[in-house]
Enzyme design. Structure first.
Site, PDB file in Angstrom:
ATOM      1  N   LYS A   1       7.882 -15.009  16.423  1.00  0.00           N
ATOM      2  CA  LYS A   1       7.953 -16.424  16.786  1.00  0.00           C
ATOM      3  C   LYS A   1       9.175 -17.082  16.150  1.00  0.00           C
ATOM      4  O   LYS A   1       9.814 -17.955  16.753  1.00  0.00           O
ATOM      5  CB  LYS A   1       6.669 -17.136  16.336  1.00  0.00           C
ATOM      6  CG  LYS A   1       6.687 -18.639  16.601  1.00  0.00           C
ATOM      7  CD  LYS A   1       5.372 -19.308  16.218  1.00  0.00           C
ATOM      8  CE  LYS A   1       5.442 -20.812  16.497  1.00  0.00           C
ATOM      9  NZ  LYS A   1       4.148 -21.480  16.229  1.00  0.00           N
TER      10      LYS A   1
ATOM     11  N   HIS B   1       7.011   9.309  55.233  1.00  0.00           N
ATOM     12  CA  HIS B   1       6.100   8.166  55.120  1.00  0.00           C
ATOM     13  C   HIS B   1       4.822   8.545  54.378  1.00  0.00           C
ATOM     14  O   HIS B   1       3.711   8.241  54.821  1.00  0.00           O
ATOM     15  CB  HIS B   1       5.791   7.592  56.498  1.00  0.00           C
ATOM     16  CG  HIS B   1       7.021   7.222  57.271  1.00  0.00           C
ATOM     17  ND1 HIS B   1       7.984   6.375  56.778  1.00  0.00           N
ATOM     18  CD2 HIS B   1       7.470   7.617  58.492  1.00  0.00           C
ATOM     19  CE1 HIS B   1       8.961   6.247  57.659  1.00  0.00           C
ATOM     20  NE2 HIS B   1       8.687   6.992  58.703  1.00  0.00           N
TER      21      HIS B   1
ATOM     22  N   ARG C   1      -8.055  -4.205   3.115  1.00  0.00           N
ATOM     23  CA  ARG C   1      -8.223  -4.992   4.347  1.00  0.00           C
ATOM     24  C   ARG C   1      -7.497  -6.343   4.255  1.00  0.00           C
ATOM     25  O   ARG C   1      -7.078  -6.883   5.265  1.00  0.00           O
ATOM     26  CB  ARG C   1      -9.701  -5.228   4.644  1.00  0.00           C
ATOM     27  CG  ARG C   1     -10.416  -4.027   5.221  1.00  0.00           C
ATOM     28  CD  ARG C   1     -11.796  -4.412   5.725  1.00  0.00           C
ATOM     29  NE  ARG C   1     -12.378  -3.337   6.530  1.00  0.00           N
ATOM     30  CZ  ARG C   1     -13.324  -3.524   7.438  1.00  0.00           C
ATOM     31  NH1 ARG C   1     -13.791  -4.745   7.663  1.00  0.00           N
ATOM     32  NH2 ARG C   1     -13.812  -2.517   8.121  1.00  0.00           N
ATOM     33  N   VAL C   2      -7.395  -6.869   3.046  1.00  0.00           N
ATOM     34  CA  VAL C   2      -6.686  -8.133   2.842  1.00  0.00           C
ATOM     35  C   VAL C   2      -5.558  -7.884   1.853  1.00  0.00           C
ATOM     36  O   VAL C   2      -5.818  -7.573   0.683  1.00  0.00           O
ATOM     37  CB  VAL C   2      -7.634  -9.233   2.308  1.00  0.00           C
ATOM     38  CG1 VAL C   2      -6.845 -10.530   2.071  1.00  0.00           C
ATOM     39  CG2 VAL C   2      -8.760  -9.480   3.302  1.00  0.00           C
TER      40      VAL C   2
ATOM     41  N   GLY D   1       0.762  -1.233   0.000  1.00  0.00           N
ATOM     42  CA  GLY D   1       0.000   0.000   0.000  1.00  0.00           C
ATOM     43  C   GLY D   1       0.795   1.287   0.000  1.00  0.00           C
ATOM     44  O   GLY D   1       1.635   1.544  -0.871  1.00  0.00           O
ATOM     45  N   GLY D   2       0.496   2.111   1.013  1.00  0.00           N
ATOM     46  CA  GLY D   2       1.115   3.426   1.113  1.00  0.00           C
ATOM     47  C   GLY D   2       2.616   3.367   1.293  1.00  0.00           C
ATOM     48  O   GLY D   2       3.336   4.273   0.842  1.00  0.00           O
TER      49      GLY D   2
ATOM     50  N   ASP E   1     -17.182  16.979  68.956  1.00  0.00           N
ATOM     51  CA  ASP E   1     -15.992  17.005  69.813  1.00  0.00           C
ATOM     52  C   ASP E   1     -14.795  17.672  69.150  1.00  0.00           C
ATOM     53  O   ASP E   1     -14.022  18.377  69.805  1.00  0.00           O
ATOM     54  CB  ASP E   1     -15.630  15.592  70.284  1.00  0.00           C
ATOM     55  CG  ASP E   1     -15.495  14.582  69.163  1.00  0.00           C
ATOM     56  OD1 ASP E   1     -15.684  14.955  67.980  1.00  0.00           O
ATOM     57  OD2 ASP E   1     -15.213  13.394  69.463  1.00  0.00           O
TER      58      ASP E   1
ATOM     59  N   ARG F   1      16.903  -2.443  45.340  1.00  0.00           N
ATOM     60  CA  ARG F   1      17.710  -3.254  46.255  1.00  0.00           C
ATOM     61  C   ARG F   1      16.812  -4.193  47.054  1.00  0.00           C
ATOM     62  O   ARG F   1      17.170  -5.331  47.337  1.00  0.00           O
ATOM     63  CB  ARG F   1      18.501  -2.351  47.203  1.00  0.00           C
ATOM     64  CG  ARG F   1      19.690  -1.655  46.562  1.00  0.00           C
ATOM     65  CD  ARG F   1      20.405  -0.784  47.572  1.00  0.00           C
ATOM     66  NE  ARG F   1      19.540   0.289  48.045  1.00  0.00           N
ATOM     67  CZ  ARG F   1      19.687   0.909  49.230  1.00  0.00           C
ATOM     68  NH1 ARG F   1      20.637   0.517  50.057  1.00  0.00           N
ATOM     69  NH2 ARG F   1      18.890   1.886  49.568  1.00  0.00           N
TER      70      ARG F   1
ATOM     71  N   THR G   1      -1.714  -8.849   3.126  1.00  0.00           N
ATOM     72  CA  THR G   1      -0.573  -9.680   3.521  1.00  0.00           C
ATOM     73  C   THR G   1      -0.986 -11.068   3.973  1.00  0.00           C
ATOM     74  O   THR G   1      -0.129 -11.925   4.189  1.00  0.00           O
ATOM     75  CB  THR G   1       0.204  -9.003   4.670  1.00  0.00           C
ATOM     76  OG1 THR G   1      -0.663  -8.836   5.792  1.00  0.00           O
ATOM     77  CG2 THR G   1       0.763  -7.661   4.237  1.00  0.00           C
TER      78      THR G   1
ATOM     79  N   ASN H   1      -7.560   9.053  59.001  1.00  0.00           N
ATOM     80  CA  ASN H   1      -8.306  10.296  59.179  1.00  0.00           C
ATOM     81  C   ASN H   1      -7.333  11.475  59.184  1.00  0.00           C
ATOM     82  O   ASN H   1      -6.331  11.435  59.877  1.00  0.00           O
ATOM     83  CB  ASN H   1      -9.067  10.276  60.500  1.00  0.00           C
ATOM     84  CG  ASN H   1     -10.292   9.397  60.451  1.00  0.00           C
ATOM     85  OD1 ASN H   1     -11.051   9.439  59.512  1.00  0.00           O
ATOM     86  ND2 ASN H   1     -10.498   8.594  61.494  1.00  0.00           N
TER      87      ASN H   1
END
Length: 514
Positions: A135, A277, A61-62, A32-33, A468, A216, A64, A418
């Site tokens: 593969k 922390h 679309r098809v 293609g391109g 409170d 480590r 390769t 909290n």
């Protein structure tokens, strides 16, 4: 003759690479391109239809998907029966596959992309070519990243072939790409609801991270650990920061540096924070200098600041650097450092210095993930608007109190629940983090305060279940409080604030941080 099949969406540097391998004796097969581009540069190219004897169909679309292609890629060169079958079938071996994929990930990120756009950008032939070549990497060179063109070409020119180790690394990268690509497609399809509407989180969630470094050890010396980053990390983050000096980062260093950087991003003003922390033990802003912000932050809790992690949202200058090394600090992170500042900081052999680059806030849509046994929690980042307040008491906060409330609220969001924060308009003066009850957090923060609490403000990450905390704040002279509201005892809490002459603001949102 050696053959290379080239089919790339990203055509960056492909002309130069194709010319390079052609000069080394490779026959170029392209689709293609890619074929059109190489031919336009005067190159001799065999189009894929010419190679297979079968034309491209279905609008490309098809093209390769053909035994001439996959037989040429998958045949084991060392296996005589495979090579005999190629001869009988008239199939020519393909020795190199250069492929990258349709930009599916980029397309689905666009707000204006449709489901049809996504479908058309699902690559079929590309991943199949890549997997086949990877593969059989011992016989076929597979290249999926334009960044590898240079090193491959250099090695081919030097020795005429690639060593096994280099072929394996290219194959590993190829499988990582196809796994990520399929994961992105799976995530997208899993997020589509009836009618084509996308939900926030897909039915299944696939994500890929890239290793930055082995550590480590993990949180403790008996635990192994490693650090990975997102494939597409944010522009400024602990995952992309550059370490300029000091000892290797530890597991807890990385957690604390992340906490420091994300907190200073909250402020447009000159800001300095000190983290211990993952909680801020000091934070301040300044209208005069970065050094001034740091000194105010350290004064909040100099005991806890010892051995802490320091974060800045401005380039660190010479004066600030000199102040930093006057106390033992484990690590420092900032957008950048002047040369003189670096010279001063590097005088501390083990001080870890990290350059984050220009600070950019992440988008709320970038998810946060947290592993639990047997699963993972995913949520949007807490980037909610902090300025839609409701004054619920008879007394309204003054302009100075409003500034202090906004400052405290931004800090409170980064304190473990909290969470209670006492502050002035430019610095925190007491932090209560991670306690099992809110009143304990309020008491603890009060005990930690080294400056007068009279005239300070209080921020709470969640509502008050009882009055409170308000009574305690009043006993210390707190003048204004910011909290989410939403308790069944809100009226009782508001009444307590009115009794004490305290201004109280409801935000309508909470900032739990577990």
């Amino acid at each position: 003759m050696r053959r290379a099949l080239i089919s790339v969406w990203d055509k960056r540097d492909i002309v130069e690479f194709a010319m390079g391998i052609q000069s080394l004796g490779y026959e170029i097969i392209a689709s293609g391109g890619t074929a059109s581009l190489l031919k336009s540069k005067g190159m001799k190219v065999k189009e894929i239809g010419e190679f297979t004897g079968f034309p491209e169909i279905l609008d490309g679309r098809v093209k390769t998907l053909h035994p001439m292609v996959y037989g040429g890629i998958l045949a084991l060169r060392e296996k005589e029966s495979h090579m005999d079958q190629l001869k009988i079938a008239g199939i020519e071996p393909i020795d190199m596959v250069v492929v990258n994929l349709y930009p599916f990930e980029e397309i689905v990120k666009r707000e204006d992309s449709s489901f049809d756009d996504a479908l058309e950008n699902i690559d079929i032939g590309g991943p199949t070519l890549i997997r086949a070549a990877a593969k059989n990497f011992s016989g076929v060179i597979v290249i999926v990243d334009p960044e590898d063109y240079g090193s491959v070409l250099d090695e081919l020119r030097r020795s005429g072939d690639l060593p096994y180790e280099m072929r394996f690394k290219l194959a590993r990268k190829a499988f990582q790409l196809t796994a990520r690509y399929d994961g992105a497609i799976s995530n997208y399809f899993g997020s589509i609801e009836k009618g084509g509407k996308r939900q926030h989180f897909p039915e299944t969630f696939t994500v890929q991270f890239k290793k930055v470094q082995d550590l480590r050890y993990g949180e403790n010396p008996h635990q192994k650990g490693s650090f990975y980053r997102d494939i597409y990390p944010p522009a400024s983050s602990i995952a992309t920061a550059e370490q300029l000096h000091g000892k290797e980062l530890s597991y807890t260093n990385i957690l604390d540096l992340d906490a420091a950087l994300e907190l200073v991003k909250e402020f447009d003003e000159v800001c300095a924070v000190i983290i211990k922390h993952t909680n801020p033990c000091g934070a301040a802003i300044s209208t005069t200098s970065l050094k001034n912000a740091y000194i105010k932050a350290r004064e909040c809790d100099p005991v806890s600041a010892y051995g802490g992690i320091v974060g800045f949202n401005r380039e660190v200058d010479e004066e600030t650097a000199s102040e930093v090394i006057s106390t033992f600090i484990e690590a420092i992170i900032a957008p950048g450092f002047t040369e003189k500042a670096l010279d001063i900081l590097r005088s501390k052999k083990n001080l870890r210095i990290l350059k984050a680059g220009p600070l950019v806030k992440e988008l709320p849509s970038v998810p946060e993930m947290r592993k639990v046994s047997g699963g993972i929690l995913i949520q949007e980042r807490d980037m909610a608007d902090t300025e839609k307040w409701q004054v619920v008491t008879k007394k309204s906060p003054t302009e100075e109190e409003k500034k202090a409330l906004l400052f405290a609220w931004k800090i409170c969001k980064h304190v473990k629940s909290n969470a209670i924060v006492y502050s002035y308009a430019d610095r925190i003066i007491g932090v209560g983090a991670g306690q099992m009850s809110r009143i304990d957090s309020a008491r603890f923060a009060m005990e930690k305060a080294r400056f007068p609490l009279k005239g300070s403000v209080m921020a709470s990450d969640a509502f008050f279940p009882f009055r409170d905390v308000v009574d305690l704040a009043a006993s210390a002279g707190v003048s204004a409080i910011i909290q989410p509201g939403g308790s069944i005892r809100d009226e009782e809490v508001i009444r307590a604030a009115d009794e004490h002459g305290i201004a109280m603001v409801f935000t309508g949102m909470r900032h739990f941080k577990h």
